[in-house]
Design a protein around this motif. Structure first.
Motif, short mmCIF file in Angstrom:
data_model
loop_
_atom_site.label_atom_id
_atom_site.label_comp_id
_atom_site.label_asym_id
_atom_site.label_seq_id
_atom_site.Cartn_x
_atom_site.Cartn_y
_atom_site.Cartn_z
N THR A 106 0.82 -1.21 0.00
CA THR A 106 0.00 0.00 0.00
C THR A 106 0.86 1.26 0.00
N MET A 107 2.02 1.21 0.64
CA MET A 107 2.89 2.36 0.66
C MET A 107 3.35 2.75 -0.76
N ALA A 161 0.94 8.59 -5.27
CA ALA A 161 0.07 9.76 -5.13
C ALA A 161 0.89 11.02 -4.91
N VAL A 162 1.91 10.94 -4.08
CA VAL A 162 2.77 12.10 -3.81
C VAL A 162 3.46 12.54 -5.10
N VAL A 217 2.49 12.02 -8.22
CA VAL A 217 1.50 12.57 -9.16
C VAL A 217 1.17 14.01 -8.79
N ILE A 218 0.90 14.27 -7.51
CA ILE A 218 0.52 15.61 -7.09
C ILE A 218 1.68 16.58 -7.25
N HIS A 219 2.89 16.13 -6.93
CA HIS A 219 4.06 16.99 -7.09
C HIS A 219 4.28 17.35 -8.56
N ARG A 220 4.16 16.36 -9.43
CA ARG A 220 4.34 16.62 -10.86
C ARG A 220 3.28 17.59 -11.38
N TRP A 221 2.05 17.38 -10.92
CA TRP A 221 0.96 18.23 -11.38
C TRP A 221 1.21 19.69 -10.95
N ALA A 222 1.62 19.86 -9.70
CA ALA A 222 1.89 21.20 -9.20
C ALA A 222 3.07 21.83 -9.94
N SER A 223 4.10 21.04 -10.22
CA SER A 223 5.27 21.58 -10.94
C SER A 223 4.89 22.00 -12.35
N GLY A 278 -4.66 17.52 -1.69
CA GLY A 278 -4.58 16.13 -2.14
C GLY A 278 -3.74 15.27 -1.22
N LEU A 279 -2.58 15.78 -0.80
CA LEU A 279 -1.72 15.02 0.11
C LEU A 279 -2.41 14.77 1.45
#
Length: 361
Positions: free
Chosen positions: A279-280, A286-287, A289-295, A324-325
């Motif tokens: 699961t980790m 997820a981290v 994906v969100i980081h890439r999206w923000a960048s 999201g995080l």
């Protein structure tokens, strides 16, 4: 102290101690219960040299190397990620993990985590599509880069809902005891098992880590929903295997169960492998994906500012990343706590961990 509480604490201690004991046993001689492995002196001698797999991994590495050199990729971490994915495949299919997995259920779950999650994650984290197309011969690359029937099938399979359903279905199908035992004992079916896990993993993570923003790629919400759904599937199946009170699989006994570990303990440890480290991997996804999206949004905002058009994307991206995080972390925590509260209550039937080899009739 009440007897029920003592029994509960004893079960918890065994669950914590067993993975450590099994890792220590890795370097010890392999003591088998069945004739199939009694002649083997040590797991370190149990290499699975499959020429077709070695050649396939080597060809994939050569194609990527040729394409990345032609494209002059400056980001060396992408090379490391791609070759790390190939190394994960090597560990899963060539190293002693492959052979030992047929005799220890928990090691089998490590093999499948490498095959289904870690290798596809690393391969598509490297954004290999352009390098692979450049590395292929011209006629072949045009076939894959075109808009023919193959591309239409791939596009359909990469619809977020379809990719997620396939990813979870492949895992759940093969965990059904009848199909699981059949695949362990029949080599062609075992190959089909591995292929299905790898292919569905590649499809899943090709969508999750697609560098294209919407509408060409999936939106941020769809990608997070995919990761959360996959994590939930892991939690449900892993927790079920961890807290069940009877062994389910008999094929490991037929091939020779190793290390004198009871089947129940082995399967519960396999459930922990699937539940926690498995699961980790989705939390890490997820981290990323969100980081890439923000960048990407910050990059677009910066370009708009430099061209004099202005924009408000950066504030939105930072808020989306934080929200999201936080949402993902809280959701995973609540799910884990809820599963433990529902399944692991103090009135569990006290099936001893020493009932090695008992298979329900």
């Amino acid at each position: 102290m009440p007897h029920g509480v003592e029994a509960q604490q004893g079960r918890v201690k065994k669950r914590i101690a067993l993975p450590i004991a099994m890792l220590a046993a890795w370097s010890a001689p392999a003591l088998a219960h069945g004739d199939h492995v009694e002649a083997r002196a040590s797991p370190w001698s149990m290499w699975q040299f499959s020429p077709e797999i070695l050649i396939g991994i080597a060809i994939a590495g050569a194609i990527y190397w040729r394409g990345s050199r032609n494209g002059q990729v400056a980001e060396r971490w992408r090379d490391a990620a791609f070759y790390g994915g190939l190394f994960a495949l090597f560990l899963a299919l060539i190293s002693p993990i492959e052979e030992v997995a047929d005799h220890i259920f928990a090691i089998h779950q490590i093999e499948h985590m490498l095959l289904r999650t870690i290798a596809p994650m690393l391969l598509f984290l490297s954004r290999p599509q352009a390098a692979v197309v450049r590395g292929l011969p011209p006629g072949v690359s045009r076939f894959f880069a075109g808009r023919g029937w193959l591309r239409e099938i791939v596009d359909f399979l990469r619809i977020p809902a379809i990719a997620t359903i396939l990813f979870l279905s492949a895992s759940y199908f093969w965990m059904y005891p009848r199909w699981h035992d059949m695949a362990i004992l029949d080599e062609p079916i075992h190959y089909m098992w591995h292929i299905s896990l790898l292919v569905t993993g590649l499809i899943f993570f090709s969508v999750v880590f697609d560098r294209r923003p919407a509408p060409q790629g999936a939106g941020l919400g769809a990608r997070i929903a995919m990761v959360v759904t996959a994590a939930l599937g892991n939690i449900i199946l892993g927790s079920f295997l961890t807290f069940k009170t009877m062994p389910l699989y008999s094929a490991y006994l037929e091939l020779g169960h190793m290390w004198h570990v009871s089947m129940l303990s082995d399967e519960q440890t396999g459930g922990l492998v699937m539940w926690i480290p498995g699961t980790m991997m989705f939390a890490v996804s997820a981290v990323i994906v969100i980081h890439r999206w923000a960048s990407e949004e910050a990059r677009v905002d910066d370009r708009r500012t430099r061209t004099g058009r202005g924009g408000t994307v950066t504030k939105t991206s930072n808020g989306a990343m934080a929200f999201g995080l936080s949402l993902f972390s809280v959701l995973m925590l609540l799910l884990a706590v809820a599963v433990v509260a529902v399944i692991d209550h103090p009135h569990d039937r006290q099936r001893d961990f020493g009932m090695a080899g008992e298979i329900p009739g």
